[in-house]
Design an enzyme around this catalytic site. Sequence first.
Site, PDB file in Angstrom:
ATOM      1  CG  ASN A  15      -4.157  -7.022   0.256  1.00 56.10           C
ATOM      2  OD1 ASN A  15      -3.918  -6.178   1.347  1.00 56.10           O
ATOM      3  ND2 ASN A  15      -4.689  -8.152   0.804  1.00 56.10           N
ATOM      4  CB  THR A  66      -1.069  -0.229   1.088  1.00 54.17           C
ATOM      5  OG1 THR A  66      -1.562  -1.619   0.861  1.00 54.17           O
ATOM      6  CG2 THR A  66      -1.642   1.683   1.268  1.00 54.17           C
ATOM      7  CB  SER A 106      -7.009  -1.096   8.091  1.00 58.97           C
ATOM      8  OG  SER A 106      -6.965  -1.976   8.706  1.00 58.97           O
TER       9      SER A 106
HETATM   10  N1  GLY Z   1      -5.288  -3.850   1.723  1.00 54.48           N
HETATM   11  C1  GLY Z   1      -4.418  -3.228   2.778  1.00 54.48           C
HETATM   12  C2  GLY Z   1      -6.435  -1.990   3.455  1.00 54.48           C
HETATM   13  O1  GLY Z   1      -6.985  -1.673   2.238  1.00 54.48           O
HETATM   14  O2  GLY Z   1      -6.055  -1.662   4.808  1.00 54.48           O
END
Ligand code: GLY
Length: 595
Positions: A427, A407, A479
Amino acid sequence: MKNIYILSCLTLLNSCSAFKTSGPYEKEIHYVSLAKGQTKADHEKVTEKINIATQGSFATKAAYETFKKGGNIIDAATTASFVLAVERPQSTGIGGGGFALYHDANRGKDFPLTVDFREKAPINAHEKMFLDDKGEVISRMSLDGIFSAGVPGMVAGMLELHKEHGKLPLETVMQAAIKLARDGFTIYPELAYAISKRENIIKRYKATCAIFCDKNGDILKEGDKLVQSDLSKTLKIISKKGRDGFYKGTIAKALVGEHRRLKGLMTQKDLDKYEVKYRDPIRGDYKGYEVFSMSPPSSGGVHIIEILNILRKDDLKTYGVQHSKTVHLRASAMQAAFSDRASYLGDTDFTYVPVTGLTSKKYADDVRYSIPENKALNSVWSNMNDPSKYEAKEDRELVNKYESPETTHFTIADGKGNVFVSTQTLNGYLGSGVIVPGTGILLNNEMDDFATKPGANNLFGAVGGEKNLVQPEKRPLSSMSPTIVTKDGKAVLGLGSPSGTRILTCVVQTIMNYLDHDMPLYESIAATRVHHQWKPNVLYVEESGLPARTIKDLKRMEHEIEYKKLGCRVQAISFEDGKLRGVSDPRGRGLVLGE
Ligand code: GLY
């Protein structure tokens, strides 16, 4: 103006090992140090007209060039997004998605525009798609390969923002990304590490190995050149045709064709139906400031406000930022928030989430009451309060209508008081590992952010709940927490970070360091962070550590302490007396520029 009581330690920040300031216990603060070869000047800039903090040096430089060509911050943000997609394939890309908040100074006290371009489950996806005949989770199916990919949203999101709010032509703002993908760049350590971690999956797919392997079929290493010619051509098509260049025509055909070949689920209908969603941000007020952050399908905003609410009456400044009392209360509030995350969070378009209850002060006060002053919450502790009871009937009815070290994050602000924050992702490292042949598009593995079954853990160890089970067209729980703090409608701080579940705890600690403890922005970011996510019942502490007495006291309170890299790379910009102070987390190799 911030009170700089630890200025004496600033020069030490150029050293290569963790260090601490001397002084009384409550003022002794441990900080991380810069990576080898990095200087503080790369990570902090004070400017007036524009300030750009990203995790990529090409992205920051290109976004600054866009500004110099007469672009506004949305043009610069569009450039940064597409260049990051080329420069950081380990963490973002046009096969992924994200969220953004945009505070437009002309809109004054209005909420920031809150944009959801998160991936979504294909129409043919279903609740049990990651389970075998016995109902057991099929190992790595949500992480590797075609089934792990959600319908991408990044291109739709950034292009829609650019169309509505940008000034320069799309071809101009995308030029740098097209060129960087075509000409290539030298692989840096972080990218080399990600490639090495994903060697198996890279070698499983011919089109992926064609990009990330050399002519002998070995994976590329630090110092090798990464050229992405197909991606360059795809970006060029998008720059000419806009959204249709990705979601229709030859690129879409290739994407759907690869799903068909690998017996995946995505069809042209999924691409046609992909929608960018405009949400209300999650809003809280904290010590005279307004805090706006991302709403579901992210859990980030809800829990940032929940943690701030729980701690809002504690005078933590008097104790000191790394005092055991401060760390204990922060950790316990995080635990409560993550217990709620597992029970109550999901995509509000599909499931009822008691957002107003979880972010109500009354609820926070009752949670705070259940936190012992000097004892860690035990491993079977769970939040017994039901947040929906803290909602007015109207709130409940409204929400019931279903309205509403991967991310990357960047922050851009200008001297007119505008600020744009966006967190974008594939991700895990290199997403699903599947590159769509002939397009250079690396598909995400965002489906792992769903609960594969209730109680199962995802990549970040987060416990999945019923509300986050896979459903057709649902968006997986995130998150990611792009966050903007204002005072009387004027921007004060914009920030965010990568790193899965740690994102929200890193963001909340930065806000508290800056607002509560009056630390300068750089030190607010460089100070050792902790993380607790309820399960496992472990208090993670960064390797730069905490004062010895803090650790001793925390152990006496029965906190299980583990030292660990948390992976956050906060990119933040503050507005201070007419100046813009940009900081790129010293833990990473980001860059801040501006003028
Ligand atoms: N893939 C990490 C998030 O969306 O928090």
